[in-house]
Enzyme design. Structure first.
Site, short mmCIF file in Angstrom:
data_model
loop_
_atom_site.label_atom_id
_atom_site.label_comp_id
_atom_site.label_asym_id
_atom_site.label_seq_id
_atom_site.Cartn_x
_atom_site.Cartn_y
_atom_site.Cartn_z
N ARG A 128 0.86 -1.24 0.17
CA ARG A 128 -0.07 0.06 0.07
C ARG A 128 0.95 1.25 0.12
O ARG A 128 1.12 2.09 1.31
CB ARG A 128 -0.81 0.00 1.05
CG ARG A 128 -1.67 -1.13 1.36
CD ARG A 128 -2.60 -1.61 0.16
NE ARG A 128 -3.82 -1.41 0.01
CZ ARG A 128 -5.15 -1.69 0.71
NH1 ARG A 128 -4.89 -2.36 1.77
NH2 ARG A 128 -6.10 -1.38 0.41
N GLN A 133 -0.04 2.79 -6.09
CA GLN A 133 -1.53 3.31 -5.97
C GLN A 133 -2.43 2.66 -6.90
O GLN A 133 -3.29 2.18 -6.87
CB GLN A 133 -1.35 4.59 -5.75
CG GLN A 133 -1.92 4.95 -4.41
CD GLN A 133 -1.83 6.43 -3.99
OE1 GLN A 133 -1.63 7.24 -4.60
NE2 GLN A 133 -2.27 6.61 -2.59
N ASP A 136 -3.41 -0.86 -6.82
CA ASP A 136 -3.98 -1.37 -5.53
C ASP A 136 -5.47 -1.84 -5.80
O ASP A 136 -6.46 -1.29 -5.58
CB ASP A 136 -4.12 -0.15 -4.84
CG ASP A 136 -4.42 -0.45 -3.36
OD1 ASP A 136 -5.00 -1.66 -3.22
OD2 ASP A 136 -4.52 0.30 -2.42
N SER A 139 -8.06 -1.86 -2.69
CA SER A 139 -8.71 -0.55 -2.56
C SER A 139 -9.80 -0.51 -3.66
O SER A 139 -10.92 -0.13 -3.36
CB SER A 139 -7.88 0.49 -2.79
OG SER A 139 -6.95 0.63 -1.74
P1 NAD Z 1 -8.64 -3.61 5.93
O1 NAD Z 1 -9.51 -4.07 4.80
O2 NAD Z 1 -7.48 -4.49 6.16
O3 NAD Z 1 -9.43 -3.50 7.23
C1 NAD Z 1 -10.64 -2.72 7.15
C2 NAD Z 1 -10.66 -1.70 8.29
O4 NAD Z 1 -10.89 -2.40 9.54
C3 NAD Z 1 -9.31 -0.89 8.86
O5 NAD Z 1 -9.83 0.55 8.61
C4 NAD Z 1 -9.11 -1.51 10.20
O6 NAD Z 1 -8.45 -0.58 11.01
C5 NAD Z 1 -10.45 -2.18 10.79
N1 NAD Z 1 -10.26 -2.93 11.69
C6 NAD Z 1 -9.47 -4.04 12.10
N2 NAD Z 1 -9.86 -4.56 13.27
C7 NAD Z 1 -10.85 -3.93 13.75
C8 NAD Z 1 -11.63 -4.00 15.01
N3 NAD Z 1 -11.41 -4.82 15.88
N4 NAD Z 1 -12.57 -2.92 15.40
C9 NAD Z 1 -12.78 -1.96 14.48
N5 NAD Z 1 -12.21 -1.96 13.38
C10 NAD Z 1 -10.97 -2.80 12.89
O7 NAD Z 1 -8.24 -2.01 5.58
P2 NAD Z 1 -7.99 -1.41 4.08
O8 NAD Z 1 -9.18 -0.78 3.81
O9 NAD Z 1 -7.17 -2.55 3.18
O10 NAD Z 1 -6.70 -0.27 4.60
C11 NAD Z 1 -5.60 -0.85 5.28
C12 NAD Z 1 -4.68 0.12 5.48
O11 NAD Z 1 -4.08 0.51 4.25
C13 NAD Z 1 -5.41 1.60 5.85
O12 NAD Z 1 -4.31 1.97 6.84
C14 NAD Z 1 -5.28 2.25 4.71
O13 NAD Z 1 -5.36 3.60 4.99
C15 NAD Z 1 -4.04 2.02 4.10
N6 NAD Z 1 -4.31 2.03 2.73
C16 NAD Z 1 -3.11 2.84 1.99
C17 NAD Z 1 -3.09 3.16 0.54
C18 NAD Z 1 -1.85 3.74 -0.10
O14 NAD Z 1 -1.21 4.41 0.60
N7 NAD Z 1 -1.78 3.69 -1.46
C19 NAD Z 1 -4.04 2.32 -0.13
C20 NAD Z 1 -5.29 1.88 0.47
C21 NAD Z 1 -5.19 1.53 1.94
#
Ligand code: NAD
Length: 396
Positions: A128, A133, A136, A139
């Site tokens: 990520r 990006q 991804d 996402s």
């Molecule tokens: P994910 O699908 O792994 O998880 C979904 C959400 O569930 C997350 O926000 C996580 O904090 C939450 N979660 C986990 N356990 C939990 C609990 N016990 N109670 C409540 N919530 C809980 O997450 P994602 O959407 O794939 O994103 C993961 C990370 O990657 C995030 O920090 C996101 O900002 C980051 N990200 C970065 C980029 C980039 O920079 N290119 C792109 C996409 C996502």
């Protein structure tokens, strides 16, 4: 170099990995592109559109799998819908496979790919980072799923989402609680807000507070430190028992207030955290709706049944899987951009040239030259072999 785009197998799958625009770009990079006849139908792309983009249309799926130097797809290899054989065995030995392999859930498939000397790359292992990006796919698919989850909830709910002032009286808006404010959760918050609901966003990561609030929702997460809640790459980590108790109390207090709960909480590599016990469902108002987007990983709600809509304690609980496939046109368009951007990293002067010095290529590669080169996957295989048991589980 021949790049194959097959029809996807799997119930309800209507997406295709590469849309005609992506075929044009592959052609510009010097690839010959083979597309299985009818593969784009579910995503509303005809064979003619693919032929016009420069692809060769093949009606024999076995020929497409066997002739491709690189195969680009969405689902991990499954039992082929028409040929009845495991798709990992249809690939030509030594060829390249790029898909959402989800290696932890498909260890048996990974083993076959290694045995057959397939070089496989998993789109769900793309780091990520800013540079990655455009690639991804997690996402992209989470965006589609978060949006659609709200529409499913609105369709199942017995109340309007917006506040309405009518000649017949004023109707209060629905209260929506989104649990997990990652990519899917933030899209669910934005969509529920657009429909006029009053929205709360709950997450254990304090970093998402600002994003939740910028979408017009209220953040209701527990006060945990960044170290307690997330790992070095920004993903949620498994909480300590104390942190979990703190977080759980707060969530359980919010659930009975909500008309709709959309859950998206995941911890990479682990089953989904169970956040909504049966007793909490029983405390919700009759007619409330839960949409559990973590159903494919065991669900955030104790009562969720993956792929089903059920009613328990007068609450409708949906456990949709492959929700992105229900928006096949846009989901395919996004995935196509993701997978072709990644595939171009594997090319130099129109020929395949794998550069394992590149972190995106290295981190995404699962099997190569007969070995499982992805360390976390290899460790899982070793511990599975130690335990003497084998499991595979669903996909994107
Ligand atoms: P994910 O699908 O792994 O998880 C979904 C959400 O569930 C997350 O926000 C996580 O904090 C939450 N979660 C986990 N356990 C939990 C609990 N016990 N109670 C409540 N919530 C809980 O997450 P994602 O959407 O794939 O994103 C993961 C990370 O990657 C995030 O920090 C996101 O900002 C980051 N990200 C970065 C980029 C980039 O920079 N290119 C792109 C996409 C996502």
């Amino acid at each position: 170099m021949k790049v194959g785009i097959p029809a996807e197998s799997g119930a309800g799958e209507r997406r295709i990995a590469v849309v005609p625009d992506g075929v044009r770009q592959l052609r510009e990079k010097g690839a010959d592109v083979l597309v299985e006849s009818g593969a784009g139908h579910g995503a509303l792309h005809t064979d003619k559109a693919y032929a016009d983009a420069g692809a060769t249309i093949l009606s024999d799926p076995a020929a497409l799998w066997a002739e491709s130097d690189a195969l680009l797809k969405i689902q991990p290899p499954l039992i082929h819908a028409k040929l009845g054989r495991h798709e990992a065995e249809l690939l030509r030995e030594g060829s390249i496979l790029v898909c959402m392999l989800r290696p932890f859930s498909n260890l048996d498939t990974v083993r076959i790919l290694a045995e057959r000397r397939i070089t496989s790359f998993s789109m769900d292992a793309i780091p990520r980072t800013t540079r990655a990006q455009r690639m991804d796919a997690l996402s992209s698919m989470a965006t589609a799923a978060g949006y659609k989850a709200v529409l499913l909830a609105a369709a199942a709910a017995p109340r309007f989402f917006p506040m309405l002032v009518t000649a017949a009286g004023t109707l209060a808006p629905s209260r929506v609680l989104v649990v997990g404010a990652g990519v899917a959760g933030l899209q669910a918050i934005a969509t529920a807000r657009r429909l006029g609901a009053v929205v709360e966003g709950y997450d254990i990561r304090p970093a998402v507070k600002e994003e939740v609030e910028s979408l017009g929702a209220t953040f209701v997460g527990p006060k945990l430190s960044a170290e307690e809640a997330q790992d070095a790459s920004g993903y949620a980590r498994e909480l300590t028992p104390e942190a979990r108790a703190k977080a759980q109390d707060l969530l359980l207090a919010r659930i009975p207030q909500a008309d709709v709960v959309i859950t998206t909480a995941r911890v990479p590599g682990l089953p989904a955290p169970k956040l909504i016990p049966a007793e909490s469902v029983a405390k919700m108002k009759p007619g409330s709706v839960i949409v559990d987007l973590a159903a494919d990983m065991g669900g955030n709600c104790a009562l969720t049944e993956p792929g089903k809509e059920i009613v328990r304690h007068e609450v409708t609980i949906l456990g949709p899987v492959r929700l992105a496939a229900t928006l096949p046109a846009h989901a395919s368009q996004m995935y196509s951009r993701n997978i072709t951007s990644f595939f171009f990293l594997l090319l130099k002067n129109g020929a395949l040239a794998l550069d394992f010095e590149d972190d995106i290529v290295r981190d995404t590669c699962i099997t190569h030259e007969g070995r499982v080169v992805h360390t976390p996957t290899r460790e899982r295989l070793e511990s599975q072999a130690g335990a003497g048991a084998g499991t595979t589980r669903g996909a994107s």
